[in-house]
Design an enzyme around this catalytic site. Structure first.
Site, PDB file in Angstrom:
ATOM      1  N   GLU A  21     -17.080  32.456  21.711  1.00  0.00           N
ATOM      2  CA  GLU A  21     -16.122  31.904  20.761  1.00  0.00           C
ATOM      3  C   GLU A  21     -16.335  30.403  20.557  1.00  0.00           C
ATOM      4  OE1 GLU A  21     -12.032  34.273  21.052  1.00  0.00           O
ATOM      5  OE2 GLU A  21     -12.721  33.523  23.015  1.00  0.00           O
ATOM      6  N   TYR A  53       3.454  16.543   2.921  1.00  0.00           N
ATOM      7  CA  TYR A  53       2.725  17.713   3.405  1.00  0.00           C
ATOM      8  C   TYR A  53       1.221  17.480   3.454  1.00  0.00           C
ATOM      9  CZ  TYR A  53       3.019  18.724  -1.642  1.00  0.00           C
ATOM     10  OH  TYR A  53       3.004  18.643  -3.001  1.00  0.00           O
ATOM     11  N   GLU A  72      -2.184  28.183  22.281  1.00  0.00           N
ATOM     12  CA  GLU A  72      -0.970  27.463  22.675  1.00  0.00           C
ATOM     13  C   GLU A  72      -1.240  25.965  22.811  1.00  0.00           C
ATOM     14  OE1 GLU A  72      -0.605  31.623  24.536  1.00  0.00           O
ATOM     15  OE2 GLU A  72      -2.206  30.208  24.060  1.00  0.00           O
ATOM     16  N   LYS A  98      -5.440  33.525  14.981  1.00  0.00           N
ATOM     17  CA  LYS A  98      -6.877  33.782  15.018  1.00  0.00           C
ATOM     18  C   LYS A  98      -7.116  35.070  14.247  1.00  0.00           C
ATOM     19  CE  LYS A  98      -9.500  33.024  18.621  1.00  0.00           C
ATOM     20  NZ  LYS A  98     -10.206  33.117  19.926  1.00  0.00           N
TER      21      LYS A  98
END
Length: 119
Positions: A21, A53, A72, A98
Site C-alpha cells: 500500500e 472551503y 485514523e 479508502k
C-alpha cells in the site's frame, strides 16, 4: 450556527499497514463538515466572514500526501490543522475513505470518521 460541507475530495495517496500500500498507493475520498456561525457572512456577503472551503480542500490535499499506516491518524491530522488554521470553526467532522481496500473481499470502501470541538 451553520455548516460548511466539502464532499468527495478525491486524492491518490499511500496509506496502509501493508508494504504494498505504501508503494502502490490507492484512491481515497475525504468529506469534511464544519460548524460555525454563518450569520455575519449571510449578511455581509464577504468571504472573510465565513469558512473558506478552498482552505479546507488545501489542508486535506496536503495532509493526505503524508503517508500514514492508519486512516485514523490522517483524519486526526486534518482535524488538528482545521481547528488550528481556521479560527471560525467550532466543530469539525472528517470522513476518510479508502476505495477498494485490500481486504480479500468485494468491498467498495472503508471509512473512518473522527470529530472534534474547539476547546
Amino acid at each position: 450556527m451553520g455548516k460548511v460541507k466539502v464532499s468527495n475530495i478525491r486524492v491518490y495517496a499511500h496509506h496502509g499497514c501493508l508494504s504494498e500500500e505504501s508503494i502502490v498507493g490507492s484512491e481515497y475520498t475525504v468529506d469534511v463538515n464544519v460548524e460555525t456561525d454563518l450569520s455575519k457572512a449571510s449578511i455581509t456577503d464577504d468571504l472573510s466572514d465565513t469558512v473558506d472551503y478552498v482552505q479546507i480542500h488545501l489542508i486535506v490535499k496536503e495532509e493526505m500526501q503524508i503517508a500514514s499506516k492508519l486512516l485514523e491518524h490522517v483524519a486526526k491530522r486534518i482535524i488538528d490543522r482545521i481547528i488550528t488554521e481556521i479560527q471560525m470553526v467550532d466543530t469539525v467532522e472528517v470522513y476518510v475513505s479508502k476505495i477498494n481496500p485490500p481486504i480479500g473481499g468485494d468491498v467498495e470502501k472503508v471509512t473512518v470518521v473522527l470529530s472534534s470541538k474547539r476547546n
